[in-house]
Design a protein around this motif. Structure first.
Motif, PDB file in Angstrom:
ATOM      1  N   GLN A 270     -48.870   3.016  -1.692  1.00 50.43           N
ATOM      2  CA  GLN A 270     -47.896   2.859  -0.291  1.00 50.43           C
ATOM      3  C   GLN A 270     -46.702   3.670   0.154  1.00 50.43           C
ATOM      4  OE1 GLN A 270     -46.649  -0.585   2.032  1.00 50.43           O
ATOM      5  NE2 GLN A 270     -48.109   0.417   3.512  1.00 50.43           N
ATOM      6  N   ILE A 271     -46.529   4.666   1.182  1.00 53.53           N
ATOM      7  CA  ILE A 271     -45.245   5.463   0.992  1.00 53.53           C
ATOM      8  C   ILE A 271     -44.741   4.852   2.867  1.00 53.53           C
ATOM      9  CG2 ILE A 271     -45.827   7.169   0.015  1.00 53.53           C
ATOM     10  CD1 ILE A 271     -46.542   9.048   2.405  1.00 53.53           C
ATOM     11  N   ASN A 272     -44.023   5.620   2.286  1.00 54.28           N
ATOM     12  CA  ASN A 272     -42.413   5.629   3.490  1.00 54.28           C
ATOM     13  C   ASN A 272     -42.175   6.787   4.124  1.00 54.28           C
ATOM     14  OD1 ASN A 272     -41.021   2.090   3.607  1.00 54.28           O
ATOM     15  ND2 ASN A 272     -43.725   2.148   3.580  1.00 54.28           N
ATOM     16  N   LEU A 273     -41.799   6.442   5.361  1.00 51.79           N
ATOM     17  CA  LEU A 273     -40.551   7.925   5.814  1.00 51.79           C
ATOM     18  C   LEU A 273     -39.553   7.536   5.895  1.00 51.79           C
ATOM     19  CD1 LEU A 273     -43.790  10.309   7.720  1.00 51.79           C
ATOM     20  CD2 LEU A 273     -42.843   9.952   5.330  1.00 51.79           C
ATOM     21  N   LEU A 274     -38.139   8.305   5.132  1.00 55.64           N
ATOM     22  CA  LEU A 274     -37.117   8.349   5.946  1.00 55.64           C
ATOM     23  C   LEU A 274     -36.624   9.023   6.519  1.00 55.64           C
ATOM     24  CD1 LEU A 274     -34.760   6.281   5.429  1.00 55.64           C
ATOM     25  CD2 LEU A 274     -34.204   7.966   3.579  1.00 55.64           C
ATOM     26  N   VAL A 275     -37.113   9.498   7.650  1.00 59.19           N
ATOM     27  CA  VAL A 275     -36.121  10.402   9.020  1.00 59.19           C
ATOM     28  C   VAL A 275     -34.729  10.377   9.108  1.00 59.19           C
ATOM     29  CG1 VAL A 275     -36.892  11.102  11.059  1.00 59.19           C
ATOM     30  CG2 VAL A 275     -38.773   9.241   9.915  1.00 59.19           C
ATOM     31  N   PHE A 276     -34.366  11.750   8.770  1.00 55.54           N
ATOM     32  CA  PHE A 276     -33.908  12.351   9.169  1.00 55.54           C
ATOM     33  C   PHE A 276     -33.204  13.201  10.343  1.00 55.54           C
ATOM     34  CE2 PHE A 276     -31.550  11.591   5.005  1.00 55.54           C
ATOM     35  CZ  PHE A 276     -32.242  11.293   4.226  1.00 55.54           C
ATOM     36  N   ASP A 277     -32.206  13.217  11.594  1.00 60.67           N
ATOM     37  CA  ASP A 277     -32.272  13.709  12.407  1.00 60.67           C
ATOM     38  C   ASP A 277     -30.971  14.971  12.387  1.00 60.67           C
ATOM     39  OD1 ASP A 277     -31.348  15.869  14.464  1.00 60.67           O
ATOM     40  OD2 ASP A 277     -31.865  14.108  16.382  1.00 60.67           O
TER      41      ASP A 277
ATOM     42  N   SER B 294     -39.877  -2.474  -3.993  1.00 54.70           N
ATOM     43  CA  SER B 294     -39.429  -1.799  -2.515  1.00 54.70           C
ATOM     44  C   SER B 294     -38.283  -2.211  -2.308  1.00 54.70           C
ATOM     45  CB  SER B 294     -40.855  -1.899  -2.514  1.00 54.70           C
ATOM     46  OG  SER B 294     -41.958  -1.605  -2.987  1.00 54.70           O
ATOM     47  N   ILE B 295     -38.029  -3.945  -2.603  1.00 53.18           N
ATOM     48  CA  ILE B 295     -37.302  -4.557  -1.793  1.00 53.18           C
ATOM     49  C   ILE B 295     -35.713  -4.275  -2.152  1.00 53.18           C
ATOM     50  CG2 ILE B 295     -36.679  -6.900  -1.386  1.00 53.18           C
ATOM     51  CD1 ILE B 295     -39.200  -7.884  -1.658  1.00 53.18           C
ATOM     52  N   PRO B 296     -35.556  -3.991  -2.840  1.00 56.41           N
ATOM     53  CA  PRO B 296     -34.134  -3.430  -3.830  1.00 56.41           C
ATOM     54  C   PRO B 296     -34.721  -1.381  -2.989  1.00 56.41           C
ATOM     55  CG  PRO B 296     -35.143  -4.284  -5.476  1.00 56.41           C
ATOM     56  CD  PRO B 296     -36.749  -3.949  -4.572  1.00 56.41           C
ATOM     57  N   ARG B 297     -35.240  -1.098  -3.194  1.00 58.73           N
ATOM     58  CA  ARG B 297     -35.048   0.394  -2.108  1.00 58.73           C
ATOM     59  C   ARG B 297     -34.957   0.250  -1.514  1.00 58.73           C
ATOM     60  NH1 ARG B 297     -40.725   2.532  -4.088  1.00 58.73           N
ATOM     61  NH2 ARG B 297     -38.953   2.667  -6.828  1.00 58.73           N
ATOM     62  N   LEU B 298     -35.809  -0.575  -0.072  1.00 62.39           N
ATOM     63  CA  LEU B 298     -35.112  -1.308   1.106  1.00 62.39           C
ATOM     64  C   LEU B 298     -33.704  -1.194   1.248  1.00 62.39           C
ATOM     65  CD1 LEU B 298     -36.659  -1.495   4.290  1.00 62.39           C
ATOM     66  CD2 LEU B 298     -36.092  -3.527   3.725  1.00 62.39           C
ATOM     67  N   LEU B 299     -32.873  -2.244   0.464  1.00 61.54           N
ATOM     68  CA  LEU B 299     -31.943  -2.806   0.799  1.00 61.54           C
ATOM     69  C   LEU B 299     -30.575  -1.716   0.160  1.00 61.54           C
ATOM     70  CD1 LEU B 299     -32.456  -6.475  -0.643  1.00 61.54           C
ATOM     71  CD2 LEU B 299     -32.535  -5.322   1.877  1.00 61.54           C
ATOM     72  N   ASN B 300     -30.884  -1.321  -0.514  1.00 64.00           N
ATOM     73  CA  ASN B 300     -30.541   0.075  -0.964  1.00 64.00           C
ATOM     74  C   ASN B 300     -29.659   1.520  -0.027  1.00 64.00           C
ATOM     75  OD1 ASN B 300     -29.354  -1.158  -3.514  1.00 64.00           O
ATOM     76  ND2 ASN B 300     -30.785  -0.075  -4.348  1.00 64.00           N
ATOM     77  N   LEU B 301     -30.963   0.802   1.045  1.00 64.11           N
ATOM     78  CA  LEU B 301     -30.056   2.133   2.412  1.00 64.11           C
ATOM     79  C   LEU B 301     -29.050   1.342   3.247  1.00 64.11           C
ATOM     80  CD1 LEU B 301     -34.054   2.471   3.613  1.00 64.11           C
ATOM     81  CD2 LEU B 301     -32.799   3.728   2.512  1.00 64.11           C
ATOM     82  N   PRO B 302     -28.357   2.367   3.272  1.00 65.02           N
ATOM     83  CA  PRO B 302     -27.155   2.211   5.022  1.00 65.02           C
ATOM     84  C   PRO B 302     -27.336   1.419   5.899  1.00 65.02           C
ATOM     85  CG  PRO B 302     -27.663   4.452   4.385  1.00 65.02           C
ATOM     86  CD  PRO B 302     -28.561   3.733   3.952  1.00 65.02           C
ATOM     87  N   ASP B 303     -26.654   0.563   6.095  1.00 64.09           N
ATOM     88  CA  ASP B 303     -26.876  -1.014   7.247  1.00 64.09           C
ATOM     89  C   ASP B 303     -26.861  -0.700   8.756  1.00 64.09           C
ATOM     90  OD1 ASP B 303     -26.229  -2.303   4.777  1.00 64.09           O
ATOM     91  OD2 ASP B 303     -23.784  -3.205   5.896  1.00 64.09           O
ATOM     92  N   HIS B 304     -26.826   0.877   8.505  1.00 64.51           N
ATOM     93  CA  HIS B 304     -27.036   1.372   9.857  1.00 64.51           C
ATOM     94  C   HIS B 304     -28.897   1.504  10.403  1.00 64.51           C
ATOM     95  CE1 HIS B 304     -26.037   5.385   7.618  1.00 64.51           C
ATOM     96  NE2 HIS B 304     -26.746   5.542   8.419  1.00 64.51           N
ATOM     97  N   VAL B 305     -29.493   1.819   8.992  1.00 66.64           N
ATOM     98  CA  VAL B 305     -30.590   2.885   9.253  1.00 66.64           C
ATOM     99  C   VAL B 305     -32.042   1.698   9.781  1.00 66.64           C
ATOM    100  CG1 VAL B 305     -32.894   3.288   8.017  1.00 66.64           C
ATOM    101  CG2 VAL B 305     -30.322   3.508   7.011  1.00 66.64           C
ATOM    102  N   GLU B 306     -32.353   2.048  11.469  1.00 73.82           N
ATOM    103  CA  GLU B 306     -32.833   0.746  11.448  1.00 73.82           C
ATOM    104  C   GLU B 306     -34.697   1.150  11.101  1.00 73.82           C
ATOM    105  OE1 GLU B 306     -33.653   3.203  15.718  1.00 73.82           O
ATOM    106  OE2 GLU B 306     -31.596   3.427  15.315  1.00 73.82           O
ATOM    107  N   VAL B 307     -35.421  -0.219  11.062  1.00 72.62           N
ATOM    108  CA  VAL B 307     -36.526   0.026  10.208  1.00 72.62           C
ATOM    109  C   VAL B 307     -37.909  -0.242  11.220  1.00 72.62           C
ATOM    110  CG1 VAL B 307     -35.318  -0.555   8.018  1.00 72.62           C
ATOM    111  CG2 VAL B 307     -36.370  -2.718  10.055  1.00 72.62           C
TER     112      VAL B 307
ATOM    113  N   ASP C  34     -25.904  14.267   8.446  1.00 72.79           N
ATOM    114  CA  ASP C  34     -26.638  14.015   8.041  1.00 72.79           C
ATOM    115  C   ASP C  34     -27.392  12.790   6.584  1.00 72.79           C
ATOM    116  OD1 ASP C  34     -26.584  16.660   6.963  1.00 72.79           O
ATOM    117  OD2 ASP C  34     -24.644  16.404   5.671  1.00 72.79           O
ATOM    118  N   GLU C  35     -26.573  11.328   7.663  1.00 69.98           N
ATOM    119  CA  GLU C  35     -27.090  10.760   7.141  1.00 69.98           C
ATOM    120  C   GLU C  35     -28.717   9.701   7.272  1.00 69.98           C
ATOM    121  OE1 GLU C  35     -26.079   7.939   5.996  1.00 69.98           O
ATOM    122  OE2 GLU C  35     -24.257   9.424   5.069  1.00 69.98           O
ATOM    123  N   PRO C  36     -29.262   9.446   7.730  1.00 63.60           N
ATOM    124  CA  PRO C  36     -30.922   8.447   7.990  1.00 63.60           C
ATOM    125  C   PRO C  36     -30.045   8.020   9.109  1.00 63.60           C
ATOM    126  CG  PRO C  36     -30.299   8.005   5.636  1.00 63.60           C
ATOM    127  CD  PRO C  36     -29.697   8.347   5.863  1.00 63.60           C
TER     128      PRO C  36
END
Ligand code: FE2
Length: 186
Positions: free
Chosen positions: A116-123, A164-177, A128-130
């Motif tokens: 399984q993959i997720n996509l981390l999306v940047f505009d 996977s969970i550490p990978r999620l939690l290490n994202l910046p707090d502002h990242v929407e899921v 430069d932040e996701p």
């Protein structure tokens, strides 16, 4: 960049469209079997579907990916680790899909399914932040992915909690899921 969600009410399955205002291209993540609403949104946006991505291969999704890719003459992309017998481009962890200002990074999220993959999306026109993460079946509303469907449950749980969970939690707090299933999922 524009972003749209489609929900199939009967099962709570979610499809996501991410499009570029600069190039008129869009990508579709985990397309539902019924591709007509997807094509309708793309048309309404004046966009063409150029990339179709399935996050994993699993019987809890009846995927419209191959039919959508054919209908739109789009590229079909799957995790490279997925074992499929049809033609698709393989995505590796860390790969990027770029459509103008839209930048999507491939993030591995094993545990529900090994590939399984997720996509981390940047505009990139915003900064430069996701902006958000498309979690597919890794995360649901109020719950975590079932780790017992694609492999033995204890093994899947270990992978979820270790990788996977550490990978999620290490994202910046502002990242929407944005999850792959919402309310109504079986
Ligand atoms: Fe699944």
């Amino acid at each position: 960049m524009w972003f749209e969600q489609i929900i199939r009410e009967e099962t709570g399955c979610a499809t996501y469209l991410v499009g570029s205002n600069e190039t008129g291209e869009c990508a579709v993540f985990d397309p539902l079997w019924d591709i007509a609403p997807i094509l309708a949104i793309a048309e309404k946006k004046g966009s063409r579907v150029t990339h179709v991505v399935d996050s994993h291969c699993h019987a809890d999704h009846v995927s419209g990916a191959r039919r959508l890719a054919r209908a739109a003459s789009a590229e079909l992309l799957l995790p490279a680790a997925a074992e499929v017998e049809y033609d698709a481009k393989g995505l590796q962890p860390g790969d990027h899909i770029r459509l103008g200002e839209v930048d999507m990074e491939v993030v591995p999220m094993p545990g529900h399914r090994p590939e399984q993959i997720n996509l981390l999306v940047f505009d990139r026109s915003r900064g430069d932040e996701p902006w958000f993460l498309l979690t597919a079946d890794f995360l649901m509303v109020g719950d975590l992915a079932r780790p017992d469907l694609g492999q033995e449950g204890a093994e899947g749980s270990r992978v979820l909690f270790r990788d996977s969970i550490p990978r999620l939690l290490n994202l910046p707090d502002h990242v929407e899921v944005y999850p792959g299933h919402v309310a109504g999922s079986t």
